[in-house]
Design an enzyme around this catalytic site. Structure first.
Site, short mmCIF file in Angstrom:
data_model
loop_
_atom_site.label_atom_id
_atom_site.label_comp_id
_atom_site.label_asym_id
_atom_site.label_seq_id
_atom_site.Cartn_x
_atom_site.Cartn_y
_atom_site.Cartn_z
N CYS B 309 0.84 -1.20 0.00
CA CYS B 309 0.00 0.00 0.00
C CYS B 309 0.88 1.25 0.00
CB CYS B 309 -0.90 -0.01 1.23
SG CYS B 309 -1.69 1.55 1.53
N CYS B 312 0.72 3.31 3.19
CA CYS B 312 1.48 2.72 4.29
C CYS B 312 2.97 2.99 4.09
CB CYS B 312 1.23 1.21 4.36
SG CYS B 312 -0.46 0.78 4.68
#
EC number: 1.8.4.9
Lengths: 388, 389
Positions: B309, B312
């Site tokens: 991600c 993230c």
């Protein structure tokens, strides 16, 4: 026994009949006449109910009668800030103290703790209004024998024919308790909204700032919203559409006078307001008018200077007005107030500039000055009808 | 006997002084939890309609039942009434409103008008519309909770303890010492309160966005100069929404990942993130243990992430730095990979809604608190931790 019964029936019937009869007599009276009658009849035991809306006109009428008057308002605890500020402005302008009513703390707390602060959006306004308005109103009326409201027929088309000028209150009780203990006066019942607003503007009465924001009806803040343009235009137009007219100051009159003197021509300026229907008043005539407290007719008098262009500009309207009012119970007159008469007019007739228009109502000791620069026939006619 | 009684009184007074010292460095959440634990139904939060709404959020986060009262003076701003209503609906509570006495209000405004406070000061009006209703409310309580802060009153900065015997008002039993006053945000700066409100998406008074710092009755509340409101108000018009990875997007990514795996016949093709020594790598068992504990030795902050991600990845540096800063300070920093096989578990048990999801497990609370903001810089995360640990 029959003699005992007869007076009772007579008294009861007489009282009820009396107010019905009085309402008929006053059907064509101006709001000022109605207010004067109400205050004369009930004195310190009557009060005006002022909501913070255009019913402020009632307070202006009461002031114009010259009689003392009481005012009460319902502070529900949820009014718009603008309404509180209007209450304050009214108190200061009229030098009065409004008798505020506030809802009972226990009742308010019980309502909002159980149903929240906006229950009227969910289950109707009746319960909230009962706690914040009706019960405080009932408490206020218990201390009175009569009250005065700003109710108008045009506000409630469905009950248009059912608002008399004066009536025994069908709902509330007054000081003595029981049916018939409270009399309700509705001086504006027959006045259209536009005329009320014309009056407020003409007399420069303080009004709620919310009106300029498009509000027609004013009550508690959560239940008051601006309306569609087509609805508010009529009432609100004065505040942003009005264009200030001009008038001749007294100093300018001085200059003009000197010019006249320099020319050494007596009455060089042609006279104005020459009509069969306009009475030319002498100083003596005006003084007589001032002395009378009950006149056979109301009088409308213009204080003018023939050389003043603003007086000249209103000549046609004034003459037309005089023709319309001929035989209607209002005399239209003129009094030339420049030159030698100026000081007298300043002291006794509220002369501040040319033209000054005064109304001498039938039953008021003081002349009422027309403070507007709107001197067209309709505006003047509206003023006369509301105050004669 | 009287000597013994006196001793007990001394002990009681001493108890709150001692308690205030012990709680001096506690977070507002810990203080609120202690207050509600100690007084139960005999304590209530005083909510004015301003940023003290944070108190209600803290009470909510404890998971305990709580009471709230507010003073409806009859002259509040319409915006304040609307906030009261919004708060009631948001938290599913009923505020216990206090209203001033009709006879007292009528006497005041009939004699002095509606704006006497502009002419002869606010004391008389406040006494009728605020102080007396407040006194009535407190007579029904043994303790109350206020949003008072030291930074609001620089002149009395050192004199607002976290908890004290109320020096002014009386409570249920009457007399001196019958009421205890809690000030959970006494040591919190205004800026941090606002950060908390924004982070937790707490409903706030719309007057703040109009430049109001202090909120009370409408005639006595005015917008302040720009330099004064900037700090408190900035969140509402300066905030720019960040983005996050939805779970659906994760599905697509996972498929790609699966394909990649199949193609190369290898495992873990995406490099892992949050590899700092100070970041604890939690297994599913580890996080299940964390959830079971109701009293932990340390608070924990855990990021639920997917290594693929980008959001993230974008917060990796901040989170690692946070872990480095917090090493040995009593807060554990951890990660739990919540994509793939663990996704459904994390959705059900860990409030996973998107990647990344950040959770705080306070020392004394059974439920984790989800960090709802997209501001994942070190300062924002640190500020949040200090307020809820």
């Amino acid at each position: 026994a029959s003699t005992l019964i007869a007076p009772e029936v007579e008294e009861k019937g007489g009282e009820v009949e009396d107010f019905e009869q009085l309402a008929k007599k006053l059907e064509d009276a101006s709001p000022l006449e109605i207010m004067d009658k109400a205050l004369e009849r009930f004195g310190d035991q009557i009060a005006i109910a002022f909501s913070g809306a255009e019913d402020v006109a009632l307070i202006e009428y009461a002031r114009l009668t010259g009689k003392p008057f009481r005012v009460f308002s319902l502070d529900t605890g949820r009014l718009n800030p603008e309404t509180y500020r209007l209450f304050d402005a009214v108190e200061k302008q009229y030098g009065i103290r409004i008798e505020y009513m506030f809802p009972d703390a226990v009742e308010v707390q019980a309502l909002v703790r159980n149903k929240g602060l906006f229950s009227f959006y969910e289950d109707g306004h009746q319960e909230c209004c009962r706690v914040r308005k009706v019960r405080p109103l009932r408490r206020a009326l218990k201390g009175l024998k009569a009250w005065i409201t700003g109710q108008r027929k045009d506000q409630s088309p469905g009950t248009r024919s059912e608002i008399p000028i004066v009536q025994v209150d069908p709902v509330f009780e007054g000081l003595d308790g029981g049916v018939g203990s409270l009399v309700k006066w509705n001086p504006l019942a027959n006045v259209e909204g536009a005329d009320v607003w014309n009056f407020l503007r003409t007399m420069d009465v303080p009004v709620n700032a919310l009106h300029a924001q498009g509000y027609v009806s004013i009550g508690c803040e959560p239940c008051t919203r601006p309306v569609l343009p087509g609805q508010h235009e009529r009432e609100g137009r004065w505040w942003w559409e009005d264009a200030k007219a001009k008038e001749c100051g007294l100093h300018k009159g001085n200059i003009k006078e000197e010019d006249g003197a320099a020319d050494s021509k007596p009455a060089a300026v042609q006279e104005i307001f020459e009509s069969n229907n306009v009475v030319a008043l002498s100083k003596g005539g005006v003084e007589n008018l001032l002395k009378l407290e009950n006149r056979k007719e109301a009088w409308l008098v213009v204080l003018y200077a023939p050389w003043c262009p603003f007086c000249q500009a209103m000549e046609a309207s004034y003459i037309e007005l005089a023709e319309k009012l001929a035989g209607k119970g209002v005399k239209v007159a003129k009094f030339r107030a420049d030159g030698e008469q100026k000081e007298f007019a300043k002291q006794e007739l509220q002369l501040g500039s040319f033209p000054t228009i005064l109304l001498f109502p039938k039953r008021a000791p003081r002349a009422i000055k027309y403070p507007s620069e709107h001197r067209d026939v309709d505006s003047l006619m509206s003023f006369v009808n509301l105050l004669r």
